[in-house]
Design an enzyme around this catalytic site. Structure first.
Site, PDB file in Angstrom:
ATOM      1  CB  CYS A 115      -0.877  -0.034   1.238  1.00 23.38           C
ATOM      2  SG  CYS A 115      -2.461   0.752   0.951  1.00 23.38           S
ATOM      3  CB  CYS A 166      -3.992   1.333  -1.716  1.00 19.37           C
ATOM      4  SG  CYS A 166      -2.271   1.762  -1.878  1.00 19.37           S
ATOM      5  CB  CYS A 194       6.836  -2.301  -7.729  1.00 23.07           C
ATOM      6  SG  CYS A 194       5.110  -1.992  -7.335  1.00 23.07           S
TER       7      CYS A 194
END
Length: 160
Positions: A10, A84, A92
């Site tokens: 998240c 989320c 990432c």
């Protein structure tokens, strides 16, 4: 079957990902080891999340808000779930182990304004959605599914 490592992501790592980590570590004990992290961690776990974790008799020891960079070097991850929408859209780190990834978006209970009762309801709703999805994960015959079929099933869980 070896224990599978799961990372819940998240943005703030103070509510949804923490709830998911606590629930999977309890419900999937022996089969899964869950972790959580955030792209921009809040630095502390939301008190309403901790209250709900304790109310459900889940272990809260060791839960903390942490940066996802902690996991870029290990452990080897089998699954990475974003919970989320903001984290799902971010670039990432490269995760060790080429994990299967899926987006399981949940409304942010920490963003709810108003009374403590309204906040508790939002956290309970998020926890209910996460635990339902995690229970679906736990029901999958993982050892019998190839990677593509498993990816589709995990994506379907995220849309449920």
């Amino acid at each position: 079957m070896k224990s599978l490592n799961v990372l819940f992501l998240c943005t703030g790592n103070s509510a949804r990902s923490i709830l998911a980590e606590a629930y999977l570590n309890s419900a999937g004990r022996g089969r899964f080891t869950a972790y959580s992290a955030g792209s921009h961690p809040a630095g502390k776990v939301n008190p309403f999340a901790l209250e709900l974790i304790r109310k459900n008799k889940l272990p809260a020891d060791g839960l903390r808000s942490k940066n996802w960079q902690e996991f870029a070097g290990g452990p080897k991850l089998d699954f990475v779930f974003t919970v989320c929408d903001n984290a799902a859209g971010e670039v990432c780190p490269v995760w060790p182990g080429q994990p299967i990834t899926a987006h399981w978006g949940i409304a942010d209970p920490a963003a709810v304004q108003g009374t403590d009762e309204a906040k508790r309801k939002a956290f309970l709703r998020a926890f209910s959605e996460l635990s339902t999805r995690i229970n679906l994960l736990l029901s999958l015959p993982l050892e019998k599914l190839d990677r593509l079929v498993l990816q589709k099933k995990l994506d379907d869980i995220g849309r449920a």
